[in-house]
Design a protein around this motif. Structure first.
Motif, PDB file in Angstrom:
ATOM      1  N   LEU A  82       0.858  -1.188   0.000  1.00 19.10           N
ATOM      2  CA  LEU A  82       0.000   0.000   0.000  1.00 19.10           C
ATOM      3  C   LEU A  82       0.889   1.232   0.000  1.00 19.10           C
ATOM      4  CD1 LEU A  82      -3.035   0.735   0.101  1.00 19.10           C
ATOM      5  CD2 LEU A  82      -2.792   0.971   2.576  1.00 19.10           C
ATOM      6  N   LYS A  83       0.607   2.131  -0.911  1.00 17.89           N
ATOM      7  CA  LYS A  83       1.442   3.322  -1.047  1.00 17.89           C
ATOM      8  C   LYS A  83       1.001   4.391  -0.053  1.00 17.89           C
ATOM      9  CE  LYS A  83       3.443   6.351  -4.560  1.00 17.89           C
ATOM     10  NZ  LYS A  83       3.466   6.701  -6.005  1.00 17.89           N
ATOM     11  N   ILE A  84       1.926   4.759   0.839  1.00 22.38           N
ATOM     12  CA  ILE A  84       1.692   5.819   1.820  1.00 22.38           C
ATOM     13  C   ILE A  84       2.666   6.944   1.505  1.00 22.38           C
ATOM     14  CG2 ILE A  84       1.618   6.433   4.255  1.00 22.38           C
ATOM     15  CD1 ILE A  84      -0.462   4.376   3.452  1.00 22.38           C
ATOM     16  N   GLY A  85       2.152   7.993   0.899  1.00 21.41           N
ATOM     17  CA  GLY A  85       3.015   9.073   0.444  1.00 21.41           C
ATOM     18  C   GLY A  85       3.836   8.609  -0.746  1.00 21.41           C
ATOM     19  N   THR A  86       5.129   8.566  -0.566  1.00 22.76           N
ATOM     20  CA  THR A  86       6.015   8.080  -1.631  1.00 22.76           C
ATOM     21  C   THR A  86       6.568   6.690  -1.329  1.00 22.76           C
ATOM     22  OG1 THR A  86       7.904   9.189  -0.578  1.00 22.76           O
ATOM     23  CG2 THR A  86       6.687  10.419  -2.258  1.00 22.76           C
ATOM     24  N   LEU A  91       2.025  -5.218   2.725  1.00 22.63           N
ATOM     25  CA  LEU A  91       1.031  -5.920   3.548  1.00 22.63           C
ATOM     26  C   LEU A  91       0.391  -5.047   4.622  1.00 22.63           C
ATOM     27  CD1 LEU A  91       2.893  -9.324   4.076  1.00 22.63           C
ATOM     28  CD2 LEU A  91       1.208  -8.761   2.343  1.00 22.63           C
ATOM     29  N   LEU A  92       0.410  -3.735   4.454  1.00 21.73           N
ATOM     30  CA  LEU A  92      -0.186  -2.860   5.469  1.00 21.73           C
ATOM     31  C   LEU A  92      -1.693  -3.057   5.542  1.00 21.73           C
ATOM     32  CD1 LEU A  92      -0.025  -0.586   7.540  1.00 21.73           C
ATOM     33  CD2 LEU A  92      -0.175   1.061   5.642  1.00 21.73           C
ATOM     34  N   LEU A  93      -2.350  -3.037   4.386  1.00 28.01           N
ATOM     35  CA  LEU A  93      -3.803  -3.206   4.371  1.00 28.01           C
ATOM     36  C   LEU A  93      -4.200  -4.575   4.899  1.00 28.01           C
ATOM     37  CD1 LEU A  93      -6.581  -2.093   3.528  1.00 28.01           C
ATOM     38  CD2 LEU A  93      -6.215  -3.137   1.281  1.00 28.01           C
ATOM     39  N   GLU A 144      -9.150  -3.791  -1.819  1.00 30.18           N
ATOM     40  CA  GLU A 144      -8.021  -4.620  -2.257  1.00 30.18           C
ATOM     41  C   GLU A 144      -8.286  -5.216  -3.636  1.00 30.18           C
ATOM     42  OE1 GLU A 144      -5.593  -8.491  -0.512  1.00 30.18           O
ATOM     43  OE2 GLU A 144      -7.765  -8.356  -0.306  1.00 30.18           O
ATOM     44  N   TRP A 145      -9.487  -5.742  -3.837  1.00 29.05           N
ATOM     45  CA  TRP A 145      -9.851  -6.303  -5.140  1.00 29.05           C
ATOM     46  C   TRP A 145      -9.806  -5.222  -6.224  1.00 29.05           C
ATOM     47  CZ3 TRP A 145     -13.815 -10.636  -6.118  1.00 29.05           C
ATOM     48  CH2 TRP A 145     -13.500 -11.751  -5.336  1.00 29.05           C
ATOM     49  N   SER A 146     -10.356  -4.047  -5.923  1.00 29.19           N
ATOM     50  CA  SER A 146     -10.383  -2.962  -6.903  1.00 29.19           C
ATOM     51  C   SER A 146      -8.968  -2.558  -7.303  1.00 29.19           C
ATOM     52  CB  SER A 146     -11.132  -1.757  -6.329  1.00 29.19           C
ATOM     53  OG  SER A 146     -12.448  -2.110  -5.960  1.00 29.19           O
ATOM     54  N   LYS A 147      -8.067  -2.502  -6.333  1.00 29.72           N
ATOM     55  CA  LYS A 147      -6.680  -2.145  -6.623  1.00 29.72           C
ATOM     56  C   LYS A 147      -6.025  -3.189  -7.534  1.00 29.72           C
ATOM     57  CE  LYS A 147      -2.303  -1.158  -4.251  1.00 29.72           C
ATOM     58  NZ  LYS A 147      -1.558  -2.312  -4.790  1.00 29.72           N
ATOM     59  N   LEU A 148      -6.252  -4.472  -7.236  1.00 32.06           N
ATOM     60  CA  LEU A 148      -5.656  -5.535  -8.048  1.00 32.06           C
ATOM     61  C   LEU A 148      -6.216  -5.547  -9.466  1.00 32.06           C
ATOM     62  CD1 LEU A 148      -5.483  -8.519  -5.522  1.00 32.06           C
ATOM     63  CD2 LEU A 148      -3.590  -7.134  -6.372  1.00 32.06           C
TER      64      LEU A 148
END
Length: 233
Positions: A82-86, A91-93, A144-148
């Motif tokens: 998961l992208k947090i900033g840069t 596995l954060l989510l 998560e599904w939408s991102k994938l």
């Protein structure tokens, strides 16, 4: 020579055989004498046992496909980052999802405790909190599904990151588990509303809360195996 004649055995009293049948039927029709538990709890255990077989088959098939794949399997730390900033946080989510679902087991256990103390208001509130955790989990799974699908291009028939079987096994198993969580949310809300309305107050039997808790704990336990095999392996 004197002959000894055996006296005919006395016939059983009339009604004795039917009485035995009545007792047998009474034993098997009674939830206490037949299984020492209520029918509702026994049927839930049977359902969970059958569901265990289904998830075991799915996970065994996943492990077999992954081991036998000749194409490199996608790295979970990169796929589910998961992208947090840069920065890309691996596995954060998934960690948050797992924490939410495991926490819901605690609130469900507290709801069962209050139900057997006949504190129906607190039991119902805790069940609604548990259902809220379930909704949060499913919502994060949808993200998560939408991102994938939209960003990574993963499909059930293939993906650009490695083995084509990754998408099919991932969507099938996590989707099947998400369906169980969604059904559990509906189940918990239904029981909670009945608790608030005093549906079980007259009989004093709040075992339905424990039965719902069995289902919810099972869903949480299955996620532990999915988490270990999909995201940590």
């Amino acid at each position: 020579m004197s002959t000894v004649s055996s006296a005919p055995s006395a016939a059983p009293p009339s009604g004795q055989a039917p009485g035995r049948w009545r007792q047998l039927v009474a034993d098997w029709s009674s939830d206490r004498q037949a299984f020492q538990v209520s029918w509702g709890k026994a049927m839930m255990w049977i359902f969970l046992l059958s569901d265990t077989f289904i998830f075991s088959c799915f996970l065994t098939g996943y492990m077999t496909v992954r081991i036998s794949s000749t194409v490199p399997w996608p790295n979970p730390s990169l796929v589910f980052s998961l992208k947090i900033g840069t920065a890309e946080v691996p596995l954060l989510l998934i960690a948050i999802m797992t924490f939410v679902l495991i926490s819901s087991s605690g609130t469900m256990a507290m709801a069962v405790n209050f139900a057997y103390r006949r504190d129906r208001v607190r039991a119902a509130i805790l069940m609604l909190v548990t259902a809220g955790f379930g909704v949060t989990f499913v919502s994060m799974q949808v993200f998560e599904w939408s991102k994938l699908i939209l960003q990574e291009g993963v499909r059930p028939w293939g993906n650009p990151m490695g083995a084509a079987q990754f998408g099919s096994t991932f969507f099938m198993i996590t989707g099947f588990h998400g369906l169980h969580v969604s059904a559990g949310v509906i189940y918990l809300v239904t029981v909670a509303v009945r608790l608030l309305r005093g549906r079980y107050e007259k009989s004093g039997n709040y075992q339905i809360v424990e039965i719902a808790g069995l289902y919810w704990h099972f869903v949480d336990l299955v996620w532990v195996f999915i988490f270990a095999l999909f995201y940590l392996w």
